[in-house]
Write a protein that holds these residues in place. Structure first.
Motif, PDB file in Angstrom:
ATOM      1  N   PHE A 126      -6.662   2.610   8.543  1.00 37.64           N
ATOM      2  CA  PHE A 126      -5.780   2.114   9.596  1.00 37.64           C
ATOM      3  C   PHE A 126      -5.829   0.589   9.687  1.00 37.64           C
ATOM      4  O   PHE A 126      -4.827  -0.056   9.991  1.00 37.64           O
ATOM      5  N   ALA A 127      -6.994   0.017   9.439  1.00 41.77           N
ATOM      6  CA  ALA A 127      -7.097  -1.446   9.439  1.00 41.77           C
ATOM      7  C   ALA A 127      -6.213  -2.048   8.350  1.00 41.77           C
ATOM      8  O   ALA A 127      -5.579  -3.084   8.550  1.00 41.77           O
ATOM      9  N   ARG A 128      -6.161  -1.394   7.189  1.00 44.02           N
ATOM     10  CA  ARG A 128      -5.291  -1.864   6.107  1.00 44.02           C
ATOM     11  C   ARG A 128      -3.819  -1.754   6.491  1.00 44.02           C
ATOM     12  O   ARG A 128      -3.010  -2.639   6.189  1.00 44.02           O
ATOM     13  N   ILE A 129      -3.454  -0.673   7.154  1.00 42.98           N
ATOM     14  CA  ILE A 129      -2.060  -0.505   7.588  1.00 42.98           C
ATOM     15  C   ILE A 129      -1.679  -1.610   8.559  1.00 42.98           C
ATOM     16  O   ILE A 129      -0.632  -2.260   8.419  1.00 42.98           O
TER      17      ILE A 129
ATOM     18  N   VAL B 135      -5.068   8.494   3.910  1.00 43.53           N
ATOM     19  CA  VAL B 135      -5.515   7.819   2.695  1.00 43.53           C
ATOM     20  C   VAL B 135      -4.584   6.649   2.394  1.00 43.53           C
ATOM     21  O   VAL B 135      -3.366   6.827   2.288  1.00 43.53           O
ATOM     22  N   ILE B 136      -5.157   5.466   2.267  1.00 45.93           N
ATOM     23  CA  ILE B 136      -4.396   4.266   1.924  1.00 45.93           C
ATOM     24  C   ILE B 136      -4.777   3.856   0.508  1.00 45.93           C
ATOM     25  O   ILE B 136      -5.962   3.709   0.197  1.00 45.93           O
TER      26      ILE B 136
ATOM     27  N   TYR C 241       0.832  -1.197   0.000  1.00 44.69           N
ATOM     28  CA  TYR C 241       0.000   0.000   0.000  1.00 44.69           C
ATOM     29  C   TYR C 241       0.874   1.257   0.000  1.00 44.69           C
ATOM     30  O   TYR C 241       2.007   1.244   0.493  1.00 44.69           O
ATOM     31  N   THR C 242       0.308   2.321  -0.546  1.00 37.05           N
ATOM     32  CA  THR C 242       0.904   3.651  -0.432  1.00 37.05           C
ATOM     33  C   THR C 242       0.082   4.440   0.576  1.00 37.05           C
ATOM     34  O   THR C 242      -1.144   4.521   0.439  1.00 37.05           O
ATOM     35  N   VAL C 243       0.749   4.963   1.578  1.00 39.65           N
ATOM     36  CA  VAL C 243       0.065   5.665   2.661  1.00 39.65           C
ATOM     37  C   VAL C 243       0.290   7.168   2.507  1.00 39.65           C
ATOM     38  O   VAL C 243       1.417   7.655   2.598  1.00 39.65           O
ATOM     39  N   PHE C 244      -0.778   7.909   2.264  1.00 44.42           N
ATOM     40  CA  PHE C 244      -0.720   9.369   2.189  1.00 44.42           C
ATOM     41  C   PHE C 244      -1.136   9.932   3.550  1.00 44.42           C
ATOM     42  O   PHE C 244      -2.200   9.597   4.066  1.00 44.42           O
ATOM     43  N   TYR C 245      -0.283  10.782   4.104  1.00 45.77           N
ATOM     44  CA  TYR C 245      -0.593  11.366   5.406  1.00 45.77           C
ATOM     45  C   TYR C 245      -0.243  12.851   5.393  1.00 45.77           C
ATOM     46  O   TYR C 245       0.446  13.349   4.491  1.00 45.77           O
TER      47      TYR C 245
ATOM     48  N   TRP D 164       5.438   5.478   1.865  1.00 48.95           N
ATOM     49  CA  TRP D 164       4.901   6.691   2.476  1.00 48.95           C
ATOM     50  C   TRP D 164       4.900   7.843   1.485  1.00 48.95           C
ATOM     51  O   TRP D 164       5.819   7.998   0.681  1.00 48.95           O
ATOM     52  N   ALA D 165       3.834   8.647   1.556  1.00 47.64           N
ATOM     53  CA  ALA D 165       3.680   9.775   0.616  1.00 47.64           C
ATOM     54  C   ALA D 165       2.882  10.887   1.290  1.00 47.64           C
ATOM     55  O   ALA D 165       2.263  10.680   2.341  1.00 47.64           O
ATOM     56  N   ASP D 166       2.906  12.065   0.678  1.00 50.22           N
ATOM     57  CA  ASP D 166       2.118  13.202   1.168  1.00 50.22           C
ATOM     58  C   ASP D 166       1.638  14.013  -0.026  1.00 50.22           C
ATOM     59  O   ASP D 166       1.818  13.615  -1.183  1.00 50.22           O
ATOM     60  N   ARG D 167       1.054  15.159   0.227  1.00 49.20           N
ATOM     61  CA  ARG D 167       0.450  15.950  -0.837  1.00 49.20           C
ATOM     62  C   ARG D 167       1.500  16.457  -1.836  1.00 49.20           C
ATOM     63  O   ARG D 167       1.171  16.803  -2.964  1.00 49.20           O
ATOM     64  N   LEU D 168       2.783  16.535  -1.437  1.00 49.50           N
ATOM     65  CA  LEU D 168       3.832  17.019  -2.322  1.00 49.50           C
ATOM     66  C   LEU D 168       4.479  15.911  -3.148  1.00 49.50           C
ATOM     67  O   LEU D 168       5.330  16.183  -3.988  1.00 49.50           O
TER      68      LEU D 168
END
Length: 406
Positions: free
Chosen positions: A383-386, A367-368, A316-320, A345-349
């Motif tokens: 969070f369950a997916r994480i 967002v996962i 998964y890619t996790v956007f935080y 891990w990723a973010d808006r940028l």
């Protein structure tokens, strides 16, 4: 020289992951031991009950160490038991491990020695390992302490840093206390072998008569007793002595490791497992199952790791929200728990492919995203997916989907 070094590592070096697994299992058994006695405080451990410390022992008897000697009143004993249980909980999660190793040992030994007349072989083995393992670094891996140490040693400032490979350190160490634990385990099997001198052990009927002791049988034991005839009893009885003598030799043998210990491990996981579920022997079988973890080698832990990695292969890619300090700290902790690197891990940028409306969603939730299926999950589902991507996480991820708790 290389051959000697390899033999020495297979013989006397222990994997810190083995120590961590032992800490967790041993801590759970210790917690159960405290809790199972809690309902008996008023009968056996407080001044309101039988109080073995004064009514059974004489002034000439051996004085065993116990802090309960200085605890007055039922309320004080209840508080002592609660504090002992809390110490074992912190030992299990590895928080200030050294401190709670010591406090757990002092607490449980005090409980055992408060009523020595109630002790059995399991309590004695438990006490021995509580002392020997005080010298072992049980919190080096799989612990809150190891996560805190890693957070200080390897700071990450953004999602790009989170995606950097983790520093891999050697997990094998040498420690004299580990050798002491092996010697203790070997001697247990040696002396239980030479002390089995009764006629029932020579004529093959010991197991049969054990399963006739209805007072000690569990429901599973009562079911097993229906199928233990003289033939099966003879096989099981006559094979016990050579198996135990083999274990006492295999545990300390410097050559042919880890195979000798693997064979002993397989045999006695079954042996103690059957006893644990079929006969009431206190916690002896469970303590021995915990002690057998010391036989797991570095190679064995790698094998278990590879088997565990097959349970969940989805990535998964996790956007935080990178501007949220708590969110970033949570991401750093989760990265260290992500043993199989299932999370990116990723973010808006972050540039490149993204799910639709990710910027809008990030204003209110994590967002996962599964890049392969283009599915996204948010809030508790996210969070369950994480958690499901973490080792053994699937055992707990469902909790976040419970109605009301979600």
């Amino acid at each position: 020289m290389l051959l000697f070094k390899k033999i020495l590592k297979n013989w006397l070096y222990v994997d810190t992951r083995t120590l961590a697994l032992f800490r967790i299992v041993f801590g759970v058994v210790g917690l159960i031991d405290v809790l199972r006695r809690y309902g008996l405080i008023d009968v056996f451990y407080s001044d309101a009950g039988m109080n073995f410390r004064r009514q059974v022992t004489s002034k000439y008897a051996i004085k065993y160490f116990t802090l309960l000697e200085y605890v007055q009143g039922t309320a004080g004993v209840h508080l002592f038991f609660i504090l002992a249980a809390i110490c074992f909980f912190f030992l299990i999660i590895g928080y200030h491990t050294r401190i709670f190793q010591f406090l757990s040992a002092i607490g449980l030994i005090s409980i055992h020695n408060a009523a020595v007349i109630l002790e059995n072989g399991g309590d004695m083995v438990f006490n021995n390992y509580l002392i020997w393992t005080l010298f072992l670094p049980l919190g080096t891996s799989w612990s809150v302490d190891s996560v805190r140490k890693s957070l200080k040693k390897q700071p990450e400032n953004d999602s790009n840093d989170l995606n950097q490979a983790k520093n891999v350190e050697s997990t094998q160490i040498f420690h004299f206390a580990y050798l002491a634990c092996l010697v203790q385990l070997s001697l247990i099997y040696f002396y239980t072998t030479i002390n089995k001198t009764g006629e029932m052990w020579s004529d093959g009927t010991a197991v049969y008569y054990m399963y006739q002791l209805e007072t000690f049988l569990t429901p599973v034991g009562e079911w097993i007793a229906q199928y233990v005839g003289h033939g099966m009893s003879s096989i099981m009885t006559l094979s016990t002595l050579p198996a135990q003598m083999y274990a006492s030799f295999a545990i300390l043998c410097p050559v042919l490791q880890p195979w000798l210990r693997r064979i002993a491990l397989v045999i006695f996981i079954g042996f103690h497992g059957v006893l644990a579920i079929s006969v009431h022997l206190g916690l002896f079988s469970w303590v021995m199952l915990a002690a057998l973890i010391f036989l797991l080698s570095h190679q064995d832990m790698d094998i278990l790791r590879n088997l565990l990695s097959r349970c969940c292969k989805r990535q998964y890619t996790v956007f935080y929200d990178r501007d949220c300090g708590f969110c970033h700290l949570t991401a750093r902790v989760l990265k260290r728990m992500d043993v199989f690197s299932r999370l990116t891990w990723a973010d808006r940028l972050t540039e490149g492919n993204k799910p639709k409306n990710v910027d809008t969603l990030l204003e209110t939730t994590i967002v996962i995203w599964d890049p392969k299926t283009d599915e996204i999950w948010t809030r508790h589902d996210g969070f369950a997916r994480i958690i499901s991507a973490l080792p053994l996480g699937s055992l707990f991820a469902w909790i976040l989907r419970l109605p009301g708790l979600e």
